[in-house]
Enzyme design. Structure first.
Site, PDB file in Angstrom:
ATOM      1  N   HIS A   3      35.717  54.404  38.649  1.00 41.98           N
ATOM      2  CA  HIS A   3      34.546  54.740  39.463  1.00 41.98           C
ATOM      3  C   HIS A   3      33.322  54.095  38.831  1.00 41.98           C
ATOM      4  CE1 HIS A   3      31.532  57.226  41.569  1.00 41.98           C
ATOM      5  NE2 HIS A   3      30.917  57.259  40.411  1.00 41.98           N
ATOM      6  N   ASN A  46      42.528  54.283  42.484  1.00 41.16           N
ATOM      7  CA  ASN A  46      41.916  52.972  42.288  1.00 41.16           C
ATOM      8  C   ASN A  46      41.252  52.852  40.919  1.00 41.16           C
ATOM      9  OD1 ASN A  46      39.631  54.464  42.726  1.00 41.16           O
ATOM     10  ND2 ASN A  46      38.882  53.266  44.445  1.00 41.16           N
ATOM     11  N   THR A  95      37.061  48.845  46.776  1.00 40.68           N
ATOM     12  CA  THR A  95      37.682  50.177  46.723  1.00 40.68           C
ATOM     13  C   THR A  95      39.190  50.081  46.951  1.00 40.68           C
ATOM     14  OG1 THR A  95      35.644  51.099  47.624  1.00 40.68           O
ATOM     15  CG2 THR A  95      37.581  52.503  47.723  1.00 40.68           C
ATOM     16  N   ARG A 146      40.223  46.695  39.523  1.00 44.79           N
ATOM     17  CA  ARG A 146      41.094  47.326  40.529  1.00 44.79           C
ATOM     18  C   ARG A 146      42.236  46.405  40.954  1.00 44.79           C
ATOM     19  NH1 ARG A 146      36.081  50.206  43.631  1.00 44.79           N
ATOM     20  NH2 ARG A 146      36.254  52.253  42.651  1.00 44.79           N
ATOM     21  N   GLU A 154      24.681  61.181  38.268  1.00 44.51           N
ATOM     22  CA  GLU A 154      26.051  61.222  37.737  1.00 44.51           C
ATOM     23  C   GLU A 154      26.065  61.297  36.209  1.00 44.51           C
ATOM     24  OE1 GLU A 154      28.311  58.952  41.421  1.00 44.51           O
ATOM     25  OE2 GLU A 154      28.184  57.933  39.486  1.00 44.51           O
ATOM     26  N   LYS A 172      39.780  56.832  35.936  1.00 47.45           N
ATOM     27  CA  LYS A 172      40.351  57.932  36.707  1.00 47.45           C
ATOM     28  C   LYS A 172      41.729  58.328  36.146  1.00 47.45           C
ATOM     29  CE  LYS A 172      37.774  56.670  40.886  1.00 47.45           C
ATOM     30  NZ  LYS A 172      37.861  56.463  42.365  1.00 47.45           N
ATOM     31  N   TYR A 209      31.907  64.850  43.927  1.00 43.96           N
ATOM     32  CA  TYR A 209      32.105  64.032  45.129  1.00 43.96           C
ATOM     33  C   TYR A 209      31.520  64.690  46.372  1.00 43.96           C
ATOM     34  CZ  TYR A 209      35.125  60.598  42.804  1.00 43.96           C
ATOM     35  OH  TYR A 209      35.613  59.592  42.009  1.00 43.96           O
TER      36      TYR A 209
HETATM   37  P1  CMP Z   1      35.106  55.704  44.768  1.00 43.33           P
HETATM   38  O1  CMP Z   1      34.488  54.643  45.618  1.00 43.33           O
HETATM   39  O2  CMP Z   1      34.906  55.694  43.321  1.00 43.33           O
HETATM   40  O3  CMP Z   1      34.649  57.124  45.342  1.00 43.33           O
HETATM   41  C1  CMP Z   1      35.250  57.652  46.513  1.00 43.33           C
HETATM   42  C2  CMP Z   1      36.733  57.628  46.294  1.00 43.33           C
HETATM   43  O4  CMP Z   1      37.515  58.187  47.309  1.00 43.33           O
HETATM   44  C3  CMP Z   1      37.214  56.199  46.177  1.00 43.33           C
HETATM   45  O5  CMP Z   1      36.715  55.635  44.999  1.00 43.33           O
HETATM   46  C4  CMP Z   1      38.718  56.411  46.260  1.00 43.33           C
HETATM   47  O6  CMP Z   1      39.251  56.804  44.990  1.00 43.33           O
HETATM   48  C5  CMP Z   1      38.833  57.618  47.181  1.00 43.33           C
HETATM   49  N1  CMP Z   1      39.375  57.303  48.474  1.00 43.33           N
HETATM   50  C6  CMP Z   1      40.554  57.730  48.945  1.00 43.33           C
HETATM   51  N2  CMP Z   1      40.762  57.299  50.180  1.00 43.33           N
HETATM   52  C7  CMP Z   1      39.704  56.571  50.527  1.00 43.33           C
HETATM   53  C8  CMP Z   1      39.338  55.849  51.701  1.00 43.33           C
HETATM   54  N3  CMP Z   1      40.108  55.799  52.776  1.00 43.33           N
HETATM   55  N4  CMP Z   1      38.149  55.199  51.680  1.00 43.33           N
HETATM   56  C9  CMP Z   1      37.343  55.252  50.596  1.00 43.33           C
HETATM   57  N5  CMP Z   1      37.647  55.932  49.465  1.00 43.33           N
HETATM   58  C10 CMP Z   1      38.819  56.576  49.436  1.00 43.33           C
END
Ligand code: CMP
Length: 139
Positions: free
Chosen positions: A117, A114, A93, A104, A128, A11, A51
């Site tokens: 992905h 984070n 996450t 992460r 994807e 990212k 997304y």
């Molecule tokens: P990812 O799981 O790759 O895809 C959804 C993304 O949303 C996640 O990574 C984070 O980068 C972002 N994100 C931001 N805030 C949140 C949250 N509260 N919960 C989950 N994902 C979040």
């Protein structure tokens, strides 16, 4: 199970903080083979499309703004049980909850920034991969 392909994205924060090399080293060191790679910068609308499943979430606007804020590195990885193994290697996450030694835990700075992905299942991986790569580009 078996040989699988998955899509991973380093990212904008990972690219900005120059963690690309370390992350790729970790991927290759964990028996993932790189089948395709490119660096792109998403337009806001392209991030929204990628997304789309999160459209109703309260973090959607921030997420798509962030994902279009700078270049990202997109890779197709192949390996045994690649989808689940990548998710294990990425960690939770929220980096505060990510296990020690995960990507992460090592490099992410917040639940949003984070760093990486990974596709969450076989159907998602397929969609994807084809969002970013044509069949000819995946070697
Ligand atoms: P990812 O799981 O790759 O895809 C959804 C993304 O949303 C996640 O990574 C984070 O980068 C972002 N994100 C931001 N805030 C949140 C949250 N509260 N919960 C989950 N994902 C979040």
């Amino acid at each position: 199970m078996g040989l699988e392909r998955t899509l991973t994205i380093i990212k904008p924060d990972g690219v900005e903080q120059q963690n690309v090399g370390d992350i790729i080293k970790k991927l290759e060191g964990n028996q993932f083979r790189i089948k395709a790679v490119k660096m792109v910068r998403l337009m806001r609308q392209q991030a929204e499309k990628f997304y789309a499943v999160h459209r109703e979430r309260d973090f959607f606007n921030d997420l798509t703004r962030y994902m279009s804020s700078g270049p990202i590195l997109v890779l197709v990885l192949e390996g045994e049980n690649a989808i689940d193994r990548l998710r294990d290697l990425m960690g939770a996450t929220d980096p505060r909850k990510a296990a020690k030694g995960t990507i992460r835990q090592l490099y992410a700075t917040s639940i949003e920034k984070n760093v990486i992905h990974g596709s969450d299942g076989p159907a998602t991986a397929k969609t994807e991969i084809s969002y970013f790569f044509s069949a000819l580009e995946v070697l």
